[in-house]
Write a protein that holds these residues in place. Structure first.
Motif, PDB file in Angstrom:
ATOM      1  N   UNK A  60       0.847  -1.197   0.000  1.00 29.60           N
ATOM      2  CA  UNK A  60       0.000   0.000   0.000  1.00 29.60           C
ATOM      3  C   UNK A  60       0.875   1.237   0.000  1.00 29.60           C
ATOM      4  N   UNK A  61       0.547   2.185  -0.846  1.00 28.06           N
ATOM      5  CA  UNK A  61       1.225   3.473  -0.833  1.00 28.06           C
ATOM      6  C   UNK A  61       0.205   4.502  -0.382  1.00 28.06           C
ATOM      7  N   UNK A  62       0.359   4.984   0.815  1.00 25.93           N
ATOM      8  CA  UNK A  62      -0.612   5.927   1.354  1.00 25.93           C
ATOM      9  C   UNK A  62      -0.511   6.002   2.862  1.00 25.93           C
ATOM     10  N   UNK A  63      -1.549   6.540   3.489  1.00 29.35           N
ATOM     11  CA  UNK A  63      -1.589   6.751   4.931  1.00 29.35           C
ATOM     12  C   UNK A  63      -2.784   5.993   5.493  1.00 29.35           C
ATOM     13  N   UNK A  64      -2.587   5.323   6.616  1.00 31.91           N
ATOM     14  CA  UNK A  64      -3.684   4.661   7.338  1.00 31.91           C
ATOM     15  C   UNK A  64      -3.794   5.291   8.710  1.00 31.91           C
ATOM     16  N   UNK A  65      -5.019   5.421   9.171  1.00 36.16           N
ATOM     17  CA  UNK A  65      -5.244   5.970  10.503  1.00 36.16           C
ATOM     18  C   UNK A  65      -6.449   5.268  11.105  1.00 36.16           C
ATOM     19  N   UNK A  66      -6.425   5.057  12.421  1.00 30.47           N
ATOM     20  CA  UNK A  66      -7.574   4.525  13.154  1.00 30.47           C
ATOM     21  C   UNK A  66      -8.088   3.233  12.520  1.00 30.47           C
ATOM     22  N   UNK A  67      -7.262   2.203  12.543  1.00 27.60           N
ATOM     23  CA  UNK A  67      -7.662   0.891  12.019  1.00 27.60           C
ATOM     24  C   UNK A  67      -8.395   0.150  13.125  1.00 27.60           C
ATOM     25  N   UNK A  68      -9.592  -0.359  12.810  1.00 29.61           N
ATOM     26  CA  UNK A  68     -10.467  -0.969  13.814  1.00 29.61           C
ATOM     27  C   UNK A  68     -10.868  -2.378  13.405  1.00 29.61           C
ATOM     28  N   UNK A  69     -10.977  -3.254  14.380  1.00 34.97           N
ATOM     29  CA  UNK A  69     -11.471  -4.611  14.159  1.00 34.97           C
ATOM     30  C   UNK A  69     -12.577  -4.857  15.176  1.00 34.97           C
ATOM     31  N   UNK A  70     -13.765  -5.169  14.665  1.00 36.98           N
ATOM     32  CA  UNK A  70     -14.934  -5.383  15.524  1.00 36.98           C
ATOM     33  C   UNK A  70     -15.264  -6.869  15.564  1.00 36.98           C
ATOM     34  N   UNK A  71     -15.877  -7.327  16.663  1.00 34.29           N
ATOM     35  CA  UNK A  71     -16.316  -8.717  16.730  1.00 34.29           C
ATOM     36  C   UNK A  71     -17.819  -8.840  16.503  1.00 34.29           C
ATOM     37  N   UNK A  72     -18.396  -7.812  15.911  1.00 33.06           N
ATOM     38  CA  UNK A  72     -19.812  -7.800  15.516  1.00 33.06           C
ATOM     39  C   UNK A  72     -19.899  -7.329  14.067  1.00 33.06           C
ATOM     40  N   UNK A  73     -20.918  -7.801  13.368  1.00 31.24           N
ATOM     41  CA  UNK A  73     -21.147  -7.340  11.990  1.00 31.24           C
ATOM     42  C   UNK A  73     -21.880  -6.007  12.077  1.00 31.24           C
ATOM     43  N   UNK A  74     -21.192  -4.920  11.797  1.00 29.49           N
ATOM     44  CA  UNK A  74     -21.760  -3.588  11.950  1.00 29.49           C
ATOM     45  C   UNK A  74     -22.674  -3.242  10.769  1.00 29.49           C
TER      46      UNK A  74
END
Length: 198
Positions: A60-74
């Motif tokens: 990936x070429x870019x910026x990532x911020x605030x990566x989240x993993x949930x245990x529910x299907x949102x």
């Protein structure tokens, strides 16, 4: 393809055998797999493809911020509600959160439990976030049920306390402690009695 040079929120929701892609809160479609996804202790990678055996392939070429993993299907509404907010790590159903806001080292800390810390690889580095998000302090996102009691912040008595909601034991439907109405009536009666004595 994502637009370059602009903030883009990307979410993938996996429910059973179906994965749905949301970009900036819009549902872009779903894909059905022959079997349900299994999440294990295998190596996970963000921003690269590792199935080929070459870690760093298609980086990936870019910026990532605030990566989240949930245990529910949102739901789509859930995604839209929190996508412009920086989360605390204490939200109900949040399994792991990488805020990416460190300014030193090579470890991406998991703000939920500290269990799923990650490592930067290659030329990756932490930078000040270029994204305009509002950082939550917990219980302040109007459309979100922070404490998991079934009431969003704007309708909850105290969105940091799962026992404080409209008509809960000890609370009225108007979010007053249930003893306050009785006390107010007694005080009014006392005032009336005092007026009669005068």
């Amino acid at each position: 393809a994502l637009n370059t040079g602009v903030l883009t929120h990307v979410a993938v929701v996996v429910a059973g055998t179906t994965a749905t892609l949301y970009v900036d809160g819009s549902n872009l479609g779903s894909m059905v797999f022959p079997s349900a996804a299994v999440f294990s202790a295998d190596t996970w990678a963000l921003g690269t493809e590792i199935d080929s055996g070459s870690f760093g392939a298609d980086a990936w070429t870019g910026v990532m911020d605030e990566v989240r993993l949930w245990n529910v299907a949102r739901s789509q509404a859930d995604i839209q509600c929190t996508m412009a907010w920086g989360l605390t790590g204490q939200e109900a159903g949040l399994y792991a959160l990488w805020p990416m806001d460190q300014f030193f080292g090579s470890q991406a800390d998991d703000a939920v439990s500290g269990t799923w810390n990650g490592l930067l690889w290659g030329n990756s580095a932490f930078i000040a976030s270029p994204f305009p998000v509002t950082t939550s302090s917990g219980g302040d996102i109007p459309c979100y049920d922070f404490d998991g009691d079934g009431f969003i912040e704007s309708a909850d008595c105290d969105d940091t306390d799962p026992t404080a909601y409209p008509s809960a034991p000890g609370w009225t439907a108007d979010c007053l402690p249930s003893g306050d109405d009785d006390d107010a009536t007694a005080d009014d009666d006392d005032v009336t009695a005092d007026d009669d004595d005068a």
